[in-house]
Design a protein around this motif. Structure first.
Motif: not given
Length: 323
Positions: A250-251, A261-276, A293-298
């Protein structure tokens, strides 16, 4: 243009495989799919939905059509699929059909709870160029349906599905329609009935295991049939029946943009807690290839089980389960 999309898909696949093997995030070009949240408002009060249950902590609103056009101008050349939904009911957007009229060659899908499928709207959908319409129907009588779709009207949804089926015939529309049935303890006995109804309507049917956000309520909803159970009991509580492997496509393939307009990693971030990043301030390319985003992928590659939103994810789920 099609060749650009397929080259991009090959590149995305290669980047994901390379990242999985080297354990270092690598990404190129654009994702092959995206989710766009038109709104997170909803007319229902489904108890295990962040929006309907009131568990959602982020603000509610409607996406500006200008923002959507900006997103499409940058991404549409590369996308194979576009989902025009995330949280909420997309057909509540006052300009819903304006979004469908924005030109684009990728396959577009809308998922709806079915309460706005009037004959007029059904005609508009059938002629809109939409590739697929998903309609949630989680019961085959009012009692079973409203057990989960709180505040819903079973008869209205059935009528809406019939309206769309008729509009498809009338307009000879190629739009696919799929009935989605969340299997729970309260409706699993109606699976034969929903299969029969889908055949009568000449539409596809997807039986789906139910995501539960309140762990204390799992026993109330968990189906008796093993293949529909997304969770298993462990030490007096429940956990998802997933191996949570140290990879998730997904990532690399399918990010989500919220209504504001917030970009989040995937559809499981319902609350937009990980805004990229925010598309009101940055381009998607900057966000997609950015350090955050790359740090989150790592982080995912290094230890997916430590990421909160992954703990309800179906990636890595036991293959015997309907997910």
């Amino acid at each position: 243009m099609r060749s650009v999309r397929y080259r991009n898909a090959f590149s995305a696949g290669y980047s994901f495989i390379k990242s999985s093997v080297t354990r270092k995030p690598a990404v190129s070009l654009m994702p092959v799919a995206a989710g766009i949240e038109l709104t997170n408002y909803c007319n229902l009060k489904c108890p295990e939905c962040p929006s309907g249950s009131g568990a959602m902590t982020r603000g509610k609103g409607f996406m500006d059509i200008g923002l959507y056009r900006k997103i499409m101008s940058e991404m549409e050349l590369y996308l194979l699929w576009l989902n025009l939904y995330f949280q909420g009911e997309p057909m509540m957007h006052p300009e819903f059909f304006s979004f469908l009229s924005v030109k684009g060659k990728c396959r577009k899908t809308v998922s709806t709870n079915g309460h706005f499928l009037t004959p007029e709207n059904a005609d508009s959908l059938a002629g809109s160029g939409l590739s697929k319409l998903i309609v949630s129907l989680d019961g085959m009588d009012s009692t079973a349906y409203t057990a989960y779709r709180a505040g819903g009207n079973f008869e209205k949804v059935i009528e809406g599905i019939q309206n769309v089926a008729e509009a498809k015939r009338k307009h000879r529309s190629s739009m696919e329609m799929e009935i989605q049935f969340l299997v729970s303890r309260k409706n699993e006995h109606q699976i034969p009935a929903v299969r029969k109804f889908a055949r009568e309507m000449k539409v596809s049917l997807r039986l789906k295991s139910m995501q539960i956000i309140s762990r204390g309520d799992i026993g109330e909803w968990l189906p008796s049939q093993e293949r529909f159970r997304r969770y298993r009991p462990v030490n007096g509580t429940y956990e998802i029946r997933s191996s949570l492997p140290g990879r998730c496509s997904r990532l690399w393939f399918n990010p989500v943009v919220t209504w504001d307009g917030k970009v989040v990693p995937c559809c499981f971030d319902k609350n937009a807690e990980h805004v990229m990043g925010n598309l009101n301030k940055e381009s998607f390319t900057e966000i997609w290839n950015g350090q955050k985003f790359n740090a989150f992928r790592q982080k995912l590659i290094s230890g997916r089980s430590s990421i909160d939103i992954c703990k309800n994810c179906t990636s890595g789920l036991n293959k015997r389960i309907i997910c």
